[in-house]
Design a protein around this motif. Structure first.
Motif, PDB file in Angstrom:
ATOM      1  N   LYS A  16      -0.361  46.346  46.818  1.00 25.08           N
ATOM      2  CA  LYS A  16      -1.138  45.173  47.218  1.00 25.08           C
ATOM      3  C   LYS A  16      -1.333  45.082  48.718  1.00 25.08           C
ATOM      4  CE  LYS A  16       0.294  42.443  43.225  1.00 25.08           C
ATOM      5  NZ  LYS A  16       1.290  41.457  42.796  1.00 25.08           N
ATOM      6  N   CYS A  18       0.660  44.549  51.270  1.00 29.06           N
ATOM      7  CA  CYS A  18       1.282  43.426  51.987  1.00 29.06           C
ATOM      8  C   CYS A  18       1.852  43.860  53.322  1.00 29.06           C
ATOM      9  CB  CYS A  18       2.363  42.782  51.131  1.00 29.06           C
ATOM     10  SG  CYS A  18       3.774  43.837  50.763  1.00 29.06           S
ATOM     11  N   VAL A  20       4.897  45.012  53.978  1.00 28.69           N
ATOM     12  CA  VAL A  20       6.338  44.838  54.146  1.00 28.69           C
ATOM     13  C   VAL A  20       7.028  46.192  54.340  1.00 28.69           C
ATOM     14  CG1 VAL A  20       8.418  44.029  52.974  1.00 28.69           C
ATOM     15  CG2 VAL A  20       6.378  42.649  52.918  1.00 28.69           C
ATOM     16  N   SER A  57      14.239  52.660  52.525  1.00 24.62           N
ATOM     17  CA  SER A  57      14.121  51.262  52.972  1.00 24.62           C
ATOM     18  C   SER A  57      12.802  50.644  52.527  1.00 24.62           C
ATOM     19  CB  SER A  57      14.199  51.192  54.498  1.00 24.62           C
ATOM     20  OG  SER A  57      15.493  51.468  54.923  1.00 24.62           O
ATOM     21  N   VAL A  60      13.047  49.821  48.664  1.00 28.31           N
ATOM     22  CA  VAL A  60      13.877  48.684  48.240  1.00 28.31           C
ATOM     23  C   VAL A  60      13.289  47.354  48.689  1.00 28.31           C
ATOM     24  CG1 VAL A  60      16.050  49.961  48.120  1.00 28.31           C
ATOM     25  CG2 VAL A  60      15.481  48.732  50.203  1.00 28.31           C
ATOM     26  N   THR A  61      12.396  47.347  49.695  1.00 24.80           N
ATOM     27  CA  THR A  61      11.777  46.082  50.077  1.00 24.80           C
ATOM     28  C   THR A  61      10.417  45.874  49.409  1.00 24.80           C
ATOM     29  OG1 THR A  61      10.935  47.179  52.023  1.00 24.80           O
ATOM     30  CG2 THR A  61      12.872  45.798  52.331  1.00 24.80           C
ATOM     31  N   CYS A  62       9.889  46.894  48.764  1.00 23.12           N
ATOM     32  CA  CYS A  62       8.541  46.755  48.182  1.00 23.12           C
ATOM     33  C   CYS A  62       8.567  45.730  47.049  1.00 23.12           C
ATOM     34  CB  CYS A  62       8.049  48.093  47.651  1.00 23.12           C
ATOM     35  SG  CYS A  62       6.472  47.931  46.804  1.00 23.12           S
ATOM     36  N   PRO A  63       7.822  44.632  47.171  1.00 27.04           N
ATOM     37  CA  PRO A  63       7.861  43.606  46.126  1.00 27.04           C
ATOM     38  C   PRO A  63       7.296  44.075  44.792  1.00 27.04           C
ATOM     39  CG  PRO A  63       6.905  42.730  48.147  1.00 27.04           C
ATOM     40  CD  PRO A  63       6.969  44.212  48.289  1.00 27.04           C
ATOM     41  N   ASP A  64       6.472  45.088  44.802  1.00 26.37           N
ATOM     42  CA  ASP A  64       5.846  45.501  43.557  1.00 26.37           C
ATOM     43  C   ASP A  64       6.411  46.805  43.004  1.00 26.37           C
ATOM     44  OD1 ASP A  64       3.449  43.580  42.988  1.00 26.37           O
ATOM     45  OD2 ASP A  64       3.598  43.829  45.138  1.00 26.37           O
TER      46      ASP A  64
ATOM     47  N   TYR B  30       2.106  38.199  41.176  1.00 26.83           N
ATOM     48  CA  TYR B  30       2.478  37.512  42.412  1.00 26.83           C
ATOM     49  C   TYR B  30       1.585  37.935  43.574  1.00 26.83           C
ATOM     50  CZ  TYR B  30       6.560  36.712  39.552  1.00 26.83           C
ATOM     51  OH  TYR B  30       7.372  36.370  38.519  1.00 26.83           O
ATOM     52  N   CYS B  31       1.507  37.050  44.594  1.00 22.95           N
ATOM     53  CA  CYS B  31       0.706  37.363  45.777  1.00 22.95           C
ATOM     54  C   CYS B  31       1.308  38.572  46.501  1.00 22.95           C
ATOM     55  CB  CYS B  31       0.694  36.177  46.731  1.00 22.95           C
ATOM     56  SG  CYS B  31       0.205  34.625  45.986  1.00 22.95           S
ATOM     57  N   PRO B  32       0.514  39.296  47.282  1.00 23.12           N
ATOM     58  CA  PRO B  32       1.056  40.420  48.040  1.00 23.12           C
ATOM     59  C   PRO B  32       2.204  39.959  48.941  1.00 23.12           C
ATOM     60  CG  PRO B  32      -1.318  40.417  48.139  1.00 23.12           C
ATOM     61  CD  PRO B  32      -0.928  39.148  47.462  1.00 23.12           C
ATOM     62  N   GLY B  33       3.335  40.654  48.872  1.00 22.52           N
ATOM     63  CA  GLY B  33       4.460  40.350  49.749  1.00 22.52           C
ATOM     64  C   GLY B  33       5.391  39.281  49.235  1.00 22.52           C
ATOM     65  N   CYS B  34       5.161  38.756  48.037  1.00 21.18           N
ATOM     66  CA  CYS B  34       5.998  37.671  47.522  1.00 21.18           C
ATOM     67  C   CYS B  34       7.389  38.178  47.171  1.00 21.18           C
ATOM     68  CB  CYS B  34       5.342  37.064  46.284  1.00 21.18           C
ATOM     69  SG  CYS B  34       6.337  35.780  45.528  1.00 21.18           S
ATOM     70  N   GLY B  37       8.727  39.439  43.397  1.00 25.88           N
ATOM     71  CA  GLY B  37       8.668  40.818  42.913  1.00 25.88           C
ATOM     72  C   GLY B  37       9.942  41.571  43.244  1.00 25.88           C
ATOM     73  N   THR B  38      10.409  41.395  44.499  1.00 24.25           N
ATOM     74  CA  THR B  38      11.630  42.079  44.921  1.00 24.25           C
ATOM     75  C   THR B  38      12.816  41.618  44.082  1.00 24.25           C
ATOM     76  OG1 THR B  38      10.668  41.852  47.105  1.00 24.25           O
ATOM     77  CG2 THR B  38      12.867  42.771  46.996  1.00 24.25           C
ATOM     78  N   TYR B 197      14.291  39.695  52.728  1.00 23.46           N
ATOM     79  CA  TYR B 197      13.197  40.034  53.645  1.00 23.46           C
ATOM     80  C   TYR B 197      13.318  41.421  54.257  1.00 23.46           C
ATOM     81  CZ  TYR B 197      16.531  38.265  57.107  1.00 23.46           C
ATOM     82  OH  TYR B 197      17.652  38.057  57.837  1.00 23.46           O
ATOM     83  N   ASP B 198      14.490  42.033  54.281  1.00 18.68           N
ATOM     84  CA  ASP B 198      14.552  43.423  54.738  1.00 18.68           C
ATOM     85  C   ASP B 198      15.523  44.235  53.869  1.00 18.68           C
ATOM     86  OD1 ASP B 198      17.105  43.049  55.681  1.00 18.68           O
ATOM     87  OD2 ASP B 198      16.542  42.917  57.793  1.00 18.68           O
ATOM     88  N   ALA B 199      15.576  45.545  54.152  1.00 19.88           N
ATOM     89  CA  ALA B 199      16.287  46.448  53.239  1.00 19.88           C
ATOM     90  C   ALA B 199      17.769  46.102  53.129  1.00 19.88           C
ATOM     91  CB  ALA B 199      16.105  47.883  53.709  1.00 19.88           C
ATOM     92  N   ALA B 240       2.210  38.452  54.918  1.00 23.46           N
ATOM     93  CA  ALA B 240       3.550  38.658  54.353  1.00 23.46           C
ATOM     94  C   ALA B 240       4.565  38.967  55.451  1.00 23.46           C
ATOM     95  CB  ALA B 240       3.499  39.790  53.338  1.00 23.46           C
ATOM     96  N   VAL B 241       4.159  39.776  56.420  1.00 25.47           N
ATOM     97  CA  VAL B 241       5.088  40.178  57.481  1.00 25.47           C
ATOM     98  C   VAL B 241       5.412  38.971  58.372  1.00 25.47           C
ATOM     99  CG1 VAL B 241       5.338  41.681  59.484  1.00 25.47           C
ATOM    100  CG2 VAL B 241       4.263  42.546  57.409  1.00 25.47           C
ATOM    101  N   ASN B 244       7.842  36.621  56.591  1.00 28.87           N
ATOM    102  CA  ASN B 244       9.241  37.064  56.649  1.00 28.87           C
ATOM    103  C   ASN B 244       9.861  36.731  58.000  1.00 28.87           C
ATOM    104  OD1 ASN B 244       9.437  37.991  54.075  1.00 28.87           O
ATOM    105  ND2 ASN B 244       8.930  40.097  54.568  1.00 28.87           N
TER     106      ASN B 244
END
Lengths: 74, 269
Positions: A16, A18, A20, A57, A60-64, B30-34, B37-38, B197-199, B240-241, B244
């Protein structure tokens, strides 16, 4: 020299765009493509494949969950 | 050494990370970056790692995650708005050997479902509650939620949330610290607040969720409550960035990360 080489495979159609993963990557491997996928999103791709160490990294942060990570010891 | 090509690396034996098999092929709406999903992804990974996909029953909320049952390849039940802890109580009491978890947002758990949340936690049901807090009603278009920060602009507080007027008369109220509140109750075993929000935070969050499931599998009494501070970039009106980054600067001072209660003992910070 890095002891590992990595690579990612992005499911471009599900990405998508985003961004991230771009901030999550410690080595600046990933960028957003200028092209768009079928949903109109600028998908992410490996812009600098030689820098990737397969730390996952981004994945693991990719929401999709669109990123697959491969890692190979040199 | 330098002749190694991408084709050499991208081989099945070198695969180190992919999406859990317990997530279906359906695309997240979900919206991009939501953050949803994570969180879905790490819950699926935990269930897969613990090998409890046949025993797990999830309870889907009302809110953005209302269609969570479409994404997980485990048994799911949809609850009425806010009633997920009540439904989880019933399922767990009928099937004590199943692993039951609820997945709720802040509008569901901390607004309409406050009574169910507090009473399920007070009874000390042996369930796991996953609470995704983004400080806003995401699904309905960004109205103020009880967890909205002071001064935060939403659709229903266009000048920012103002808890009180200047003379002290009540107005929008203060951000509801529901996680701190349930930690005070004797029925909660493990209460923690995490972020995605991060790894590094995602990995910590996964450990916390794993512990919350393991406590339940070992038949340890008490509610395992995991809050996840997440973003809502669409309704915060950011990328999204940026969302966060905003989360780290504004949400975390009000909702600091870390374990709040472990083994029925409050951790003082």
């Amino acid at each position: 020299m890095a002891k590992f080489r990595g690579a990612i495979v992005v499911d471009t159609d599900r990405c998508k765009g985003c961004g991230v993963c771009i901030t999550a990557c410690p080595l600046g491997v990933i960028e957003l493509a200028k092209e768009v996928n079928s949903k109109g999103y600028n998908y992410s791709f490996m812009a600098n494949p030689e820098k990737c160490i397969g730390c996952a990294s981004c994945a693991v942060t990719c929401p999709d969950g669109v990123i697959k990570v491969y890692k190979k010891a040199l | 050494m330098s002749e190694i090509t991408l084709q050499d690396i991208i081989q099945p034996e070198n695969l180190v990370y992919e999406k859990s098999k317990l997530l279906t092929d359906k695309r997240f709406h979900y919206c991009p970056g939501c953050g949803h999903g994570t969180v879905h992804r790490i819950i699926a990974e935990v269930i897969e790692e613990l090998g409890i996909d046949e025993e797990t029953i999830g309870i889907a909320p009302v809110g953005c995650a209302v269609m969570a049952y479409d994404y997980f390849d485990v048994d799911f039940q949809e609850a009425a708005h806010g009633r997920a802890p009540a439904l989880a109580t019933g399922i767990k009491r009928v099937w004590p050997n199943k692993v039951v978890f609820t997945y709720q947002g802040d509008g569901d758990l901390a607004a309409i479902g406050t009574a169910e949340t507090i009473h399920a936690c007070n009874r000390g049901e042996n369930i796991t509650m996953i609470f995704v807090n983004n400080g806003i009603y995401g699904m309905t278009g960004g109205q103020m939620a009880p967890t909205t920060l002071e001064g935060m602009k939403t659709a229903t507080t266009p000048y920012g949330r103002k808890p009180q007027w200047e003379d002290g008369t009540p107005n929008n109220g203060f951000p509801l610290q529901i996680t701190k509140l349930v930690a005070q109750l004797p029925g909660t075993r493990f209460v923690t607040r995490q972020a995605v929000y991060d790894a590094a935070k995602v990995r910590n969050c996964k450990k916390a969720i794993k512990k919350a499931f393991q406590n339940q599998m070992e038949n340890k009494n008490g509610v395992n409550f995991v809050e996840i501070v997440s973003n809502c970039n669409s309704n915060w009106k950011m990328s999204a960035v940026d969302a966060n980054k905003w989360l780290q600067e504004n949400m975390l001072p009000v909702y600091p990360l870390g374990d709040i209660k472990d083994n029925f003992e409050l951790i003082n910070k």
